[in-house]
Design an enzyme around this catalytic site. Sequence first.
Site, PDB file in Angstrom:
ATOM      1  N   TRP A 146       0.817  -1.126  -0.007  1.00  0.00           N
ATOM      2  CA  TRP A 146      -0.022  -0.123  -0.030  1.00  0.00           C
ATOM      3  C   TRP A 146       0.888   1.177   0.065  1.00  0.00           C
ATOM      4  CZ3 TRP A 146      -5.355   0.803   0.077  1.00  0.00           C
ATOM      5  CH2 TRP A 146      -5.763   2.195   0.140  1.00  0.00           C
ATOM      6  N   ARG A 186      -3.705  -4.243  13.202  1.00  0.00           N
ATOM      7  CA  ARG A 186      -2.370  -3.496  13.316  1.00  0.00           C
ATOM      8  C   ARG A 186      -2.702  -2.646  14.635  1.00  0.00           C
ATOM      9  NH1 ARG A 186      -2.326   0.191   8.123  1.00  0.00           N
ATOM     10  NH2 ARG A 186      -4.328   0.228   8.674  1.00  0.00           N
ATOM     11  N   LYS A 231       2.916  10.314   7.791  1.00  0.00           N
ATOM     12  CA  LYS A 231       2.262  10.226   8.993  1.00  0.00           C
ATOM     13  C   LYS A 231       2.735  10.565  10.032  1.00  0.00           C
ATOM     14  CE  LYS A 231      -0.408   6.217   6.959  1.00  0.00           C
ATOM     15  NZ  LYS A 231      -1.771   6.530   7.230  1.00  0.00           N
ATOM     16  N   ASP A 233       9.547   3.370   1.420  1.00  0.00           N
ATOM     17  CA  ASP A 233       8.420   3.978   2.083  1.00  0.00           C
ATOM     18  C   ASP A 233       8.405   3.767   3.604  1.00  0.00           C
ATOM     19  OD1 ASP A 233       5.843   4.879   2.943  1.00  0.00           O
ATOM     20  OD2 ASP A 233       4.684   3.856   1.366  1.00  0.00           O
ATOM     21  N   GLU A 245       7.938  -1.001   1.785  1.00  0.00           N
ATOM     22  CA  GLU A 245       8.013  -0.678   3.394  1.00  0.00           C
ATOM     23  C   GLU A 245       8.978  -1.579   3.806  1.00  0.00           C
ATOM     24  OE1 GLU A 245       3.740   0.308   4.653  1.00  0.00           O
ATOM     25  OE2 GLU A 245       3.610  -1.252   3.217  1.00  0.00           O
ATOM     26  N   GLN A 293       4.812   4.516   7.804  1.00  0.00           N
ATOM     27  CA  GLN A 293       4.583   4.006   9.255  1.00  0.00           C
ATOM     28  C   GLN A 293       5.613   3.708  10.085  1.00  0.00           C
ATOM     29  OE1 GLN A 293       0.833   1.968   9.273  1.00  0.00           O
ATOM     30  NE2 GLN A 293       0.197   2.503   7.088  1.00  0.00           N
TER      31      GLN A 293
END
Length: 432
Positions: free
Chosen positions: A129, A404, A264, A235, A202, A238
């Site tokens: 994502w 999560r 974020k 990325d 990620e 998060q």
Amino acid sequence: MPDATSHLIRYAGGFTHGVVDRAKGTSIFTEDGRELLDFTSGQMSAILGHSHPAIVEVIRDQVGRLDHLYSGMLSRPVLDLARRLAGTLADPLDRAMLLTTGAESNEAALRMAKLVTGKHEIVSFARSWHGMTQGAAGATYVAGRSGYGPAAPGNFALPVPDRFRPSIVDADGNLDWRRQLDLGFDLIDAQSSGSLAACLVEPILSSGGVVDLPPGYLAALRDKCRERGMLLILDEAQTGLCRTGDWYAHERDGVVPDILTLSKTLGAGLPLAAVLTSAEIEQEAHDRGFLFLTTHVNDPLPAAVGNTVLDVLVRDRLDERARELGAQLQGGLRELADRHPVIGDVRGRGLLVGLELVGPHGTDAQGTGAQSADALGAAVTRRCAELGLHMNIVQLPGMGGTFRIAPPLTATEAEIGRGLEILDTALTDVTR
């Protein structure tokens, strides 16, 4: 009386029950007087909790001084944040561009990589994502591909090295990620038109199920990229800025990406994102006429917030705090797993933790009815909310049994303990 949501466009399924009135620290308060522990940090972003005093103060001051400028103008908060972000990273990543969302930062990174390499093909994980803008959506496979017409050509999916559900195993039945990675690139090479520009991944897949890349994987992936003249884009929307217990998740593997994207956690709940790269790549992009412009590029107000986020992370040693609270959280979840057979796996780093349910009779998310992990996850989520805990389930088909769990780094030991107690009760109630 019309429903409260009757004038809203639904953008990702339904909305949660109740209207939120305010939030403070790790708690959210609804208009009807309920309090919810926020174990999702808002949208996985509010690493300092809600309404942190330092963030409130800087917004009040900055909005009265300088909030928004023409995109070609510079301000002191922007210059300071670019310099300070470079100081948190390995030396090569010393050029920054400030944007608003993670999708924007990934979009800019992909455009830069394509321009600098002169190529157009992008590799990302099959459960990735990276955002909903065109280039980022083309590199996103976990959801959102069906029904919107063709994605940009040249996007390839790489299999996910999931140790809990391995697709390729060794003689002992464990994930053989090296063979999986080799096979993945064999297939990509067979499909490529010879225009591989970049790999966007990620370090811990979040929406993809909180899948932590095995130690050594990221370095091997970097080598695959170098062999093909590709850039490696990480990325860390998060995982960046202390959530995993390190300032950046890629530090564990000793890998320096060609381009790093942040969002974020950088704004701690406010809209702020960044692209960071080397002076060499920035110069090459500039020489080739790099263009990525938004109304709010390098805006001073969010940049001032970003500087304050860095202040608090350093002052309060929140990387250490994430490790300590993460150990408490994961230890508590593993104790719950001993008592609740429906917990199949606990994984993650620091305060980014995945909890995967397997269904009452061992079925996975593709099971049906009461035995489906998707259905079980939805039921546990509802019961947690009733008991005062907001848990973020991966609300995507086939992944509804995976939570999560990402409390703010400013949470207390007591709040972590209370969240574990509520989850314990919810699991008991649902599976009784």
